[in-house]
Write an enzyme that holds these catalytic residues in place. Structure first.
Site, mmCIF file in Angstrom:
data_model
loop_
_atom_site.group_PDB
_atom_site.id
_atom_site.type_symbol
_atom_site.label_atom_id
_atom_site.label_comp_id
_atom_site.label_asym_id
_atom_site.label_seq_id
_atom_site.Cartn_x
_atom_site.Cartn_y
_atom_site.Cartn_z
ATOM 1 N N HIS A 248 81.305 44.452 -26.863
ATOM 2 C CA HIS A 248 81.742 45.639 -25.548
ATOM 3 C C HIS A 248 80.636 45.289 -24.570
ATOM 4 O O HIS A 248 79.929 46.031 -24.142
ATOM 5 C CB HIS A 248 81.616 47.096 -26.256
ATOM 6 C CG HIS A 248 82.512 47.426 -27.503
ATOM 7 N ND1 HIS A 248 82.769 48.077 -28.306
ATOM 8 C CD2 HIS A 248 84.171 46.425 -27.534
ATOM 9 C CE1 HIS A 248 84.170 48.050 -28.813
ATOM 10 N NE2 HIS A 248 84.658 47.482 -28.727
HETATM 11 C C1 LIG Z 1 85.409 39.966 -31.714
HETATM 12 C C2 LIG Z 1 86.068 40.731 -30.990
HETATM 13 C C3 LIG Z 1 86.458 41.912 -31.077
HETATM 14 C C4 LIG Z 1 86.638 43.187 -30.225
HETATM 15 N N1 LIG Z 1 87.858 43.848 -30.237
HETATM 16 C C5 LIG Z 1 87.610 45.043 -29.075
HETATM 17 C C6 LIG Z 1 88.447 46.227 -30.231
HETATM 18 O O1 LIG Z 1 89.290 46.736 -30.503
HETATM 19 N N2 LIG Z 1 88.873 47.300 -28.737
HETATM 20 C C7 LIG Z 1 88.508 47.104 -27.607
HETATM 21 O O2 LIG Z 1 88.988 47.669 -26.264
HETATM 22 N N3 LIG Z 1 87.630 45.963 -27.094
HETATM 23 C C8 LIG Z 1 87.469 45.509 -28.071
HETATM 24 N N4 LIG Z 1 86.384 43.923 -27.730
HETATM 25 C C9 LIG Z 1 86.188 43.957 -26.089
HETATM 26 C C10 LIG Z 1 87.565 43.958 -25.322
HETATM 27 O O3 LIG Z 1 88.496 42.632 -25.456
HETATM 28 C C11 LIG Z 1 86.568 42.615 -24.585
HETATM 29 O O4 LIG Z 1 85.687 44.151 -23.595
HETATM 30 C C12 LIG Z 1 87.362 42.626 -22.805
HETATM 31 O O5 LIG Z 1 88.603 41.881 -23.316
HETATM 32 C C13 LIG Z 1 86.755 42.053 -21.441
HETATM 33 O O6 LIG Z 1 87.170 41.635 -20.732
HETATM 34 P P1 LIG Z 1 86.981 40.662 -19.089
HETATM 35 O O7 LIG Z 1 88.047 40.281 -18.457
HETATM 36 O O8 LIG Z 1 85.723 41.484 -18.831
HETATM 37 O O9 LIG Z 1 86.718 39.207 -20.192
HETATM 38 P P2 LIG Z 1 87.623 38.070 -21.277
HETATM 39 O O10 LIG Z 1 88.939 39.112 -21.539
HETATM 40 O O11 LIG Z 1 85.960 37.645 -22.039
HETATM 41 O O12 LIG Z 1 88.116 37.250 -19.672
HETATM 42 C C14 LIG Z 1 86.801 36.410 -19.214
HETATM 43 C C15 LIG Z 1 87.788 34.888 -19.285
HETATM 44 O O13 LIG Z 1 87.136 34.332 -18.487
HETATM 45 C C16 LIG Z 1 87.314 32.623 -18.998
HETATM 46 N N5 LIG Z 1 86.100 32.617 -18.439
HETATM 47 C C17 LIG Z 1 85.162 32.260 -18.975
HETATM 48 N N6 LIG Z 1 84.546 31.510 -17.802
HETATM 49 C C18 LIG Z 1 84.706 30.594 -17.141
HETATM 50 C C19 LIG Z 1 84.529 29.994 -15.997
HETATM 51 N N7 LIG Z 1 83.374 29.265 -15.997
HETATM 52 N N8 LIG Z 1 86.121 28.740 -15.681
HETATM 53 C C20 LIG Z 1 87.086 29.154 -15.984
HETATM 54 N N9 LIG Z 1 87.580 30.453 -17.482
HETATM 55 C C21 LIG Z 1 86.342 30.788 -17.362
HETATM 56 C C22 LIG Z 1 86.987 33.498 -20.510
HETATM 57 O O14 LIG Z 1 88.125 31.776 -21.179
HETATM 58 C C23 LIG Z 1 88.558 33.920 -20.646
HETATM 59 O O15 LIG Z 1 89.333 34.179 -20.970
HETATM 60 C C24 LIG Z 1 86.403 42.774 -28.817
HETATM 61 C C25 LIG Z 1 86.175 41.605 -28.543
HETATM 62 C C26 LIG Z 1 85.569 40.548 -29.359
HETATM 63 C C27 LIG Z 1 84.789 39.404 -28.436
#
Ligand SMILES: Cc1cc2nc3c(=O)[nH]c(=O)nc-3n(C[C@H](O)[C@H](O)[C@H](O)COP(=O)(O)OP(=O)(O)OC[C@H]3O[C@@H](n4cnc5c(N)ncnc54)[C@H](O)[C@@H]3O)c2cc1C
Length: 515
Positions: A451
């Protein structure tokens, strides 16, 4: 080519922002994603499509960035998975679907972000979900993300034993961990109807794919944001081995709590001395970028089960959890225990994720006071930044985790586990002998609950460590916002996906109303 908006990263937040902003057919939106895209549901790879263990492994898959981080001196390398596919981490995560407690968001508001009170956010929480179990003032019933809970008759026997043990210990029952006042033990909400991991790619992007004003480009890695003075004008992006420049009126960073601060720094926005030490020309000295790295530290209490006890690795492994307030803490629900009815030796120690060992209670601090930091390792956008989680430096964090482990050990001694548990494999009795011994065990075993958040925190202009204002706009710059898990000022008492999706909804609202 010039767009109205470029969104970087099609993850939990980015998919939502791109979907909401492209609802206006007059706004052109380019969504850039480093990972692949699967427009056809039938072609979704198994480990992305299915919410439980599959023949292919999400941890070693190309759909995972497979980062590593520093936990403690005793546990210097921890695995840090992140999604690299449309849907981002929501496409590889554990699907626990939990909101924070209202105090989390009211706390953000009290720190100078008055748009973020729980009351102001409730509409976004409701809008993003279809809760198939509850219909009332707090739950949504027609949103893109479908949530449900396992019925009692579906619980695996060890889940029932855990529930009974927690009740006998004195924890209250809760039907709904997302109810604002809830605490105690009960079924975990999950966004996995029929076992499908209902990511933002499925819930949001799929219904919007036909829009002519929404261009989704997968396999495109953004290298940096381009500035004209302090005005963001476009991005440099790698596609098929070539590097292109694309322009837009607005740039939205939604790369997640690792990539968004990394991209800001690679673009010259961050702590000035750190950027100069890497030879990066400073566009804007912003000391908070990469600081305030927050997470939920987690440790495993594991029991080997008796020979013949049925352990099914392909069945749902988590069905119930316990939220409680640590003794002496004034932070309500600052602890969680997540119960797994199928546990293996830890993968990082060479364990095989399908080789059964027993059952596990994962004990985690839901609101740790400690923080870490993220720094650049290199100016190469393909190199991951250094992630220092800096766990358990604070006695308050150690005490709450020690007490939590001792509670879990006691739950394992409940009579309902008599026919299930053969022996506890971690921590050993010797680890429990004293606070010092247990602290050593905690520091050696603590890892991430996945997280990571808060690395570009929002805050008022008076806070020198704030990176964005409460509308997600980066301080000192124009035409650039951050919208993802990194803008939380403080971690929330919940897994982070629902709150990150809410952030996507909330900042979209701000943009649409002209803030
Ligand atoms: C294994 C795992 C289990 C988890 N389990 C849970 C759970 O059960 N429940 C829960 O609530 N949360 C869970 N989480 C946490 C939750 O999924 C994350 O907090 C949330 O998805 C984060 O969202 P975000 O939009 O900040 O980033 P992300 O969803 O990670 O999105 C970022 C995106 O940006 C892209 N990106 C990165 N760098 C670049 C670049 N330079 N150029 C273009 N694209 C790029 C990535 O590929 C990705 O698709 C888990 C996370 C993981 C990894």
């Amino acid at each position: 080519m010039k767009y109205d908006v470029i969104v970087i990263g099609a993850g939990s937040a980015g998919s939502i922002v791109a979907t909401r902003l492209s609802e206006d057919p007059n706004r052109s939106v380019l969504l850039l994603e480093a990972g692949p895209d699967y427009p056809n549901f039938d072609h979704l790879p198994d480990e992305v499509k299915h919410g439980y263990a599959t023949a292919t492994d999400v941890m070693t898959s190309d759909h995972n960035w497979q980062f590593t981080g520093y936990g403690t001196a005793e546990n210097p390398e921890i695995m840090v998975p992140r999604g690299k596919v449309t849907g981002g981490s929501s496409a590889i995560n554990g699907q626990m679907f939990l909101r924070g407690v209202p105090e989390d968001y009211d706390g953000w508001a009290a720190r100078g972000n008055d748009e973020w009170t729980f009351q102001n956010l409730l509409g976004c929480f409701r809008r993003l979900e279809t809760d198939t179990d509850f219909s009332d003032d707090f739950h949504g019933n027609d949103g893109p993300i479908i949530a449900r809970r396992f019925k009692r008759e579906e619980w695996r026997p060890a889940q029932t034993a855990f529930y009974n043990a927690a009740r006998a210990y004195g924890f209250p029952h809760t039907d709904d961990h997302n109810s604002p006042d809830s605490t105690g033990v009960g079924p975990t909400p999950f966004n996995n109807p029929n076992g499908i991991r209902w990511s933002t790619a499925l819930g949001y992007l799929d219904p919007a794919r036909n829009r002519l004003n929404l261009t989704l480009r997968p396999n495109c890695t953004v290298h940096r944001v381009i500035f004209d003075g302090n005005r963001a004008t476009g991005v440099m992006v790698e596609s098929g081995g070539e590097v292109f420049t694309v322009e837009a009126d607005q740039i939205i960073l939604s790369g997640g709590a690792i990539a968004s601060p990394q991209l800001l720094m690679l673009s010259g926005v961050g702590p000035g001395d750190h950027l100069r030490s890497h030879g990066i020309p400073v566009v804007h000295d912003l000391p908070g970028v990469g600081q305030n790295l927050r997470d939920h530290p987690i440790v495993p209490v594991t029991w080997r089960t008796k020979p013949g006890f049925d352990l099914d690795g392909f069945a749902p492994r988590i069905q119930t959890c316990l939220k409680y307030t640590a003794e002496g803490s004034d932070l309500r629900n600052d602890m969680i225990m997540i119960f797994s009815s199928f546990a293996t030796e830890q993968v990082i120690r060479g364990g095989d994720r399908m080789a059964p060992l027993g059952i596990r209670a994962s004990v985690s601090i839901y609101l740790a006071v400690g923080a870490g930091e993220l720094r650049l390792n290199s100016t190469d956008p393909h190199q991951q930044p250094y992630l220092d989680y800096n766990y358990l430096q604070e006695e308050f964090d150690r005490k709450r985790l020690r007490d939590g482990v001792r509670i879990a050990v006691q739950l394992g001694e409940h009579g309902d586990f008599q026919d299930i548990i053969q022996e506890r494999t971690e921590p050993l009795d010797s680890d429990l002998e004293s606070d010092d011994a247990l602290d050593h065990w905690l520091r050696s075993n603590v890892s991430t609950a996945q997280h990571i958040s808060c690395t570009c925190k929002m805050g008022p202009a008076s806070d020198p460590m704030a990176v964005v204002d409460q509308y997600g706009k980066v301080y000192g710059l124009e035409n650039i916002r951050v919208v993802d898990a990194s803008i939380m000022p403080d971690c929330i008492r919940a897994n982070t996906n629902v709150t990150t999706m809410m952030i996507g909804e909330r900042v979209s609202e701000f943009i649409l109303r002209g803030d």
